[in-house]
Design a protein around this motif. Structure first.
Motif, PDB file in Angstrom:
ATOM      1  N   GLU B  77       0.872  -1.107  -0.152  1.00 27.31           N
ATOM      2  CA  GLU B  77      -0.198  -0.003  -0.012  1.00 27.31           C
ATOM      3  C   GLU B  77       0.711   1.260   0.130  1.00 27.31           C
ATOM      4  O   GLU B  77       0.538   2.244  -0.704  1.00 27.31           O
ATOM      5  N   ALA B  78       2.047   1.147   0.777  1.00 25.88           N
ATOM      6  CA  ALA B  78       2.770   2.339   0.937  1.00 25.88           C
ATOM      7  C   ALA B  78       3.464   2.589  -0.601  1.00 25.88           C
ATOM      8  O   ALA B  78       3.842   3.843  -0.729  1.00 25.88           O
ATOM      9  N   THR B  79       3.729   1.690  -1.253  1.00 23.58           N
ATOM     10  CA  THR B  79       4.285   1.692  -2.478  1.00 23.58           C
ATOM     11  C   THR B  79       3.420   2.413  -3.548  1.00 23.58           C
ATOM     12  O   THR B  79       3.807   3.257  -4.230  1.00 23.58           O
ATOM     13  N   GLY B  80       2.123   2.076  -3.554  1.00 20.40           N
ATOM     14  CA  GLY B  80       1.386   2.735  -4.213  1.00 20.40           C
ATOM     15  C   GLY B  80       1.206   4.258  -3.943  1.00 20.40           C
ATOM     16  O   GLY B  80       1.076   5.133  -5.003  1.00 20.40           O
ATOM     17  N   ILE B  81       0.969   4.755  -2.793  1.00 24.04           N
ATOM     18  CA  ILE B  81       1.060   6.094  -2.307  1.00 24.04           C
ATOM     19  C   ILE B  81       2.204   6.666  -2.660  1.00 24.04           C
ATOM     20  O   ILE B  81       1.958   7.707  -3.137  1.00 24.04           O
ATOM     21  N   LYS B  82       3.221   6.101  -2.448  1.00 25.65           N
ATOM     22  CA  LYS B  82       4.404   6.844  -2.767  1.00 25.65           C
ATOM     23  C   LYS B  82       4.628   6.997  -4.404  1.00 25.65           C
ATOM     24  O   LYS B  82       5.054   7.957  -4.745  1.00 25.65           O
ATOM     25  N   ARG B  83       4.493   6.018  -5.123  1.00 26.42           N
ATOM     26  CA  ARG B  83       4.426   6.345  -6.667  1.00 26.42           C
ATOM     27  C   ARG B  83       3.270   7.061  -6.968  1.00 26.42           C
ATOM     28  O   ARG B  83       3.716   7.867  -8.066  1.00 26.42           O
ATOM     29  N   ALA B  84       2.202   7.152  -6.557  1.00 28.79           N
ATOM     30  CA  ALA B  84       1.207   8.191  -6.809  1.00 28.79           C
ATOM     31  C   ALA B  84       1.759   9.686  -6.348  1.00 28.79           C
ATOM     32  O   ALA B  84       1.453  10.645  -7.052  1.00 28.79           O
ATOM     33  N   ARG B  85       2.136   9.802  -5.394  1.00 28.44           N
ATOM     34  CA  ARG B  85       2.380  10.939  -4.873  1.00 28.44           C
ATOM     35  C   ARG B  85       3.979  11.011  -4.130  1.00 28.44           C
ATOM     36  O   ARG B  85       4.275  11.149  -2.769  1.00 28.44           O
ATOM     37  N   PRO B  86       4.721  11.135  -4.996  1.00 27.44           N
ATOM     38  CA  PRO B  86       6.104  10.934  -4.541  1.00 27.44           C
ATOM     39  C   PRO B  86       6.705  11.970  -3.689  1.00 27.44           C
ATOM     40  O   PRO B  86       7.796  12.251  -3.000  1.00 27.44           O
ATOM     41  N   ASP B  87       5.942  13.105  -3.665  1.00 26.83           N
ATOM     42  CA  ASP B  87       6.069  14.401  -2.719  1.00 26.83           C
ATOM     43  C   ASP B  87       5.751  14.273  -1.465  1.00 26.83           C
ATOM     44  O   ASP B  87       6.180  15.093  -0.369  1.00 26.83           O
ATOM     45  N   LYS B  88       4.974  13.158  -1.087  1.00 26.36           N
ATOM     46  CA  LYS B  88       4.627  12.842   0.387  1.00 26.36           C
ATOM     47  C   LYS B  88       5.557  12.099   1.103  1.00 26.36           C
ATOM     48  O   LYS B  88       6.426  11.165   0.282  1.00 26.36           O
TER      49      LYS B  88
END
Ligand SMILES: Cc1ncc(C[n+]2csc(CCOP(=O)(O)OP(=O)(O)O)c2C)c(N)n1
Ligand code: SF4
Ligand code: SF4
Ligand code: SF4
Lengths: 70, 250
Positions: B77-88
């Motif tokens: 899940e964290a991978t998906g979040i980071k790939r969608a929002r690398p600024d986070k």
């Protein structure tokens, strides 16, 4: 003067802080809090607290909410 | 004038009380995470993928955006979040059962892919939330509800050394093991968490900290004795240290 503040409603009475304090300034109190635990009290009549924050660093529940030094 | 040297971190939700048992070091670990979020100014920009286990309600404790993951899947899940929002700024906080048993595939591959995220794993040598069963880190000889005569190699195999395992993954930038058995080690643990967070901010890849913690309830020990066990038994097998650091060539 160095001192700590305890939020007695947060204390779960694990008593880890009692062992940690190098000056043995923390004691089990008489009251029972909303968690059903007997929270600790800070007793420092001679002003011995070092403000070292050993107690607060050890406390798992952030019941020692503030430490002041100096 | 006295100066304040300790406060409840701003990244902790105001006036909350943890759901943990008395003396459980999950509480210390989450406070250290919050102190690092405060000190690096990450509170407003962080997203955590929360795991299943005693820390399931992390979103009730940390004042950051969070998404609950199915058991073991926090790093997917964290991978998906980071790939969608690398600024986070994206991190997980997981038990050892979540990270290294049901989630070992997700965890290992996040490290192998070198995802630019941070994982914090609590090693308490058991499944705390479900009542103290044998987990991937249960020590040889340790009695649990599902190893009533103690863990033996013939039947259960060996415990996993998670920090070493993650260090072997090429995409890992930082992998360390720390302990919460003493105040001195709590302070060292915080430095490791901060470093892991900083490596993500520098874009270096996967950063990981395994934290040796306690489960006084399922170990049937006082919180004080539980710390003795961490020192006397756990730290001999799960030796604290830095197992990979791309900037130090460790
Ligand atoms: C798919 C799935 N399988 C099993 C469970 C039951 N379960 C909930 S928490 C847990 C283990 C938690 O142990 P750990 O990750 O070590 O965290 P701790 O509670 O010790 O902090 C298990 C097996 C579940 N919720 N979902
Ligand atoms: S360590 Fe914290 S929770 Fe435990 S007895 Fe002391 S103040 Fe209370
Ligand atoms: S700050 Fe240090 S000396 Fe003062 S009560 Fe806490 S542990 Fe004791
Ligand atoms: S069951 Fe164990 S790990 Fe879970 S909150 Fe209680 S002491 Fe902590």
């Amino acid at each position: 003067m160095s001192h700590i503040e305890i939020d007695e409603q947060r204390c779960k009475a694990c008593y880890l802080c009692i062992d940690e304090c190098p000056k043995k300034l923390i004691k089990v109190g008489e009251k029972v809090n909303k968690l059903g635990a007997k929270p600790v009290e800070f007793c420092d009549p001679k002003g011995e607290c070092l403000g070292c924050a050993m107690c607060a660093t050890r406390c798992p529940d952030m019941a020692i909410t503030k430490v002041f030094r100096g | 004038m006295a100066t304040q040297v300790f406060k409840v971190p701003d990244s902790i939700i105001k006036d909350m009380t943890y759901g943990f048992c008395p003396g459980c070091d999950h509480g210390v670990a989450i406070r250290l995470v919050a102190e690092c979020l405060d000190e690096l100014g990450l509170k407003e920009n962080a997203i955590t993928a929360t795991s299943i286990g005693c820390s399931v309600c992390l979103y009730d404790y940390l004042d950051v955006d969070s998404v609950e993951a199915p058991h073991g899947r926090a790093l997917a899940e964290a991978t998906g979040i980071k790939r969608a929002r690398p600024d986070k700024f994206v991190f997980t906080y997981q038990g050892d059962g979540d990270f290294a048993s049901i989630g070992l595939g997700e965890s290992t591959h996040a490290a192998l892919r070198g995802e630019n995220i941070t994982a914090i794993c609590i090693n308490n040598t058991t499944y705390g939330m479900t009542g103290g069963q044998l987990g991937p880190t249960t020590l040889l000889g340790q009695v649990t509800t599902t190893s009533p005569t103690g863990r033996n190699v013939e039947y259960y195999g060996y415990p996993i050394r998670i920090a070493e395992h993650i260090a072997l993954c090429e995409g890992t930038a930082y992998s360390a093991r720390v302990s919460l058995d003493s105040v001195a080690n709590i302070r060292k643990a915080k430095q490791a968490i901060k470093k892991a967070f900083e490596y993500q901010l520098k874009g270096l890849g996967f950063s990981f900290v395994e934290i040796l913690s306690t489960c006084p309830t399922n170990w049937h020990m006082t919180p004080q004795k539980a710390h003795d066990r961490v020192r006397d038994d756990m730290m001999k097998v799960f030796v604290p240290g830095v197992y990979k650091d791309v900037l130090q060539k460790v």
